[in-house]
Scaffold this motif. Sequence first.
Motif, PDB file in Angstrom:
ATOM      1  N   SER B  26       0.861  -1.176   0.000  1.00  0.00           N
ATOM      2  CA  SER B  26       0.000   0.000   0.000  1.00  0.00           C
ATOM      3  C   SER B  26       0.899   1.228   0.000  1.00  0.00           C
ATOM      4  CB  SER B  26      -0.907   0.006   1.232  1.00  0.00           C
ATOM      5  OG  SER B  26      -1.634   1.210   1.316  1.00  0.00           O
ATOM      6  N   VAL B  27       0.982   1.892  -1.149  1.00  0.00           N
ATOM      7  CA  VAL B  27       1.776   3.113  -1.268  1.00  0.00           C
ATOM      8  C   VAL B  27       1.037   4.077  -2.182  1.00  0.00           C
ATOM      9  CG1 VAL B  27       3.975   1.923  -0.985  1.00  0.00           C
ATOM     10  CG2 VAL B  27       3.102   2.342  -3.263  1.00  0.00           C
ATOM     11  N   SER B  28       1.367   5.330  -2.061  1.00  0.00           N
ATOM     12  CA  SER B  28       0.830   6.305  -3.009  1.00  0.00           C
ATOM     13  C   SER B  28       1.876   6.500  -4.100  1.00  0.00           C
ATOM     14  CB  SER B  28       0.530   7.627  -2.309  1.00  0.00           C
ATOM     15  OG  SER B  28       1.627   8.041  -1.560  1.00  0.00           O
ATOM     16  N   GLY B  29       1.435   6.561  -5.323  1.00  0.00           N
ATOM     17  CA  GLY B  29       2.382   6.685  -6.423  1.00  0.00           C
ATOM     18  C   GLY B  29       2.899   5.330  -6.863  1.00  0.00           C
ATOM     19  N   ASN B  30       3.934   5.358  -7.677  1.00  0.00           N
ATOM     20  CA  ASN B  30       4.510   4.127  -8.199  1.00  0.00           C
ATOM     21  C   ASN B  30       5.449   3.492  -7.169  1.00  0.00           C
ATOM     22  OD1 ASN B  30       3.233   4.368 -10.728  1.00  0.00           O
ATOM     23  ND2 ASN B  30       4.774   5.847 -11.372  1.00  0.00           N
ATOM     24  N   PRO B  31       5.251   2.228  -6.890  1.00  0.00           N
ATOM     25  CA  PRO B  31       6.079   1.595  -5.860  1.00  0.00           C
ATOM     26  C   PRO B  31       7.394   1.066  -6.418  1.00  0.00           C
ATOM     27  CG  PRO B  31       4.457   0.042  -6.646  1.00  0.00           C
ATOM     28  CD  PRO B  31       4.218   1.317  -7.409  1.00  0.00           C
ATOM     29  N   TYR B  32       8.421   1.123  -5.585  1.00  0.00           N
ATOM     30  CA  TYR B  32       9.661   0.388  -5.836  1.00  0.00           C
ATOM     31  C   TYR B  32       9.630  -0.797  -4.873  1.00  0.00           C
ATOM     32  CZ  TYR B  32      11.511   4.627  -8.121  1.00  0.00           C
ATOM     33  OH  TYR B  32      11.713   5.710  -8.940  1.00  0.00           O
ATOM     34  N   LEU B  33       9.632  -2.018  -5.416  1.00  0.00           N
ATOM     35  CA  LEU B  33       9.422  -3.211  -4.604  1.00  0.00           C
ATOM     36  C   LEU B  33      10.638  -4.120  -4.643  1.00  0.00           C
ATOM     37  CD1 LEU B  33       5.828  -3.734  -5.918  1.00  0.00           C
ATOM     38  CD2 LEU B  33       6.379  -3.321  -3.519  1.00  0.00           C
ATOM     39  N   PHE B  34      10.910  -4.770  -3.534  1.00  0.00           N
ATOM     40  CA  PHE B  34      12.099  -5.606  -3.393  1.00  0.00           C
ATOM     41  C   PHE B  34      11.750  -6.903  -2.661  1.00  0.00           C
ATOM     42  CE2 PHE B  34      15.235  -2.261  -4.372  1.00  0.00           C
ATOM     43  CZ  PHE B  34      14.474  -1.123  -4.190  1.00  0.00           C
ATOM     44  N   TRP B  35      12.505  -7.949  -2.974  1.00  0.00           N
ATOM     45  CA  TRP B  35      12.487  -9.180  -2.193  1.00  0.00           C
ATOM     46  C   TRP B  35      13.906  -9.469  -1.704  1.00  0.00           C
ATOM     47  CZ3 TRP B  35       8.873 -12.094  -0.026  1.00  0.00           C
ATOM     48  CH2 TRP B  35       7.565 -12.039  -0.514  1.00  0.00           C
ATOM     49  N   TYR B  36      13.965  -9.830  -0.407  1.00  0.00           N
ATOM     50  CA  TYR B  36      15.220 -10.227   0.206  1.00  0.00           C
ATOM     51  C   TYR B  36      15.032 -11.584   0.872  1.00  0.00           C
ATOM     52  CZ  TYR B  36      17.128  -5.486  -0.245  1.00  0.00           C
ATOM     53  OH  TYR B  36      17.592  -4.293  -0.730  1.00  0.00           O
ATOM     54  N   VAL B  37      16.136 -12.327   1.023  1.00  0.00           N
ATOM     55  CA  VAL B  37      16.104 -13.614   1.711  1.00  0.00           C
ATOM     56  C   VAL B  37      17.100 -13.572   2.866  1.00  0.00           C
ATOM     57  CG1 VAL B  37      17.805 -14.636   0.120  1.00  0.00           C
ATOM     58  CG2 VAL B  37      16.302 -16.115   1.458  1.00  0.00           C
TER      59      VAL B  37
END
Lengths: 115, 115
Positions: B26-37
Amino acid sequence: DTAVSQTPKYLVTQMGNDKSIKCEQNLGHDTMYWYKQDSKKFLKIMFSYNNKELIINETVPNRFSPKSPDKAHLNLHINSLELGDSAVYFCASSQGGREGQNEQFFGPGTRLTVL
Amino acid sequence: AQSVAQPEDQVNVAEGNPLTVKCTYSVSGNPYLFWYVQYPNRGLQFLLKYITGDNLVKGSYGFEAEFNKSQTSFHLKKPSALVSDSALYFCAVRDIRGSQGNLIFGKGTKLSVKP
């Protein structure tokens, strides 16, 4: 070669003491971070530092203070340690932090135990 | 308020089967998304990210993730799970309020792959 290193790996200390955790990155990154991971593995940003600008998470007590002697180091000082400070502390770094597009590289963590 | 949700505390998969680890944001605008392990007693390792462009993102160790704007999701997937994939997986979104690329992490999902 280790990209982001932290010392010590383990830190056991008494309540009320003052301690420091060191972090160094050899990636040439311009932004460094400190995170706290609690016993439930929840990760929360504490500080981010980019050359001249320090951003502090408003929930972090002022007993915690980051100090950056140069671009490759961001050390964490903790005064008057409390039981609730027990956690794993991770240092991280990234390049071009202002844009937020680049991934962060994490250190191995420092497990702090306050008795 | 910006947030990331990982609805599953744990995902169990048999080796060789496909795996999915869910993440919604849930963000406003375009999200920058990441996955970490995070492997036991280790720091976080970057897997993949979505910044812009193709909704299907490929990353390390055979993992991929699909950005779905309408469902505000960024699920992590792998066609054939390995026992060595067993670890704690974190989804994260860039905090747009800050200027240094700070990340907001989900609470993590423990992946267990059985032989």
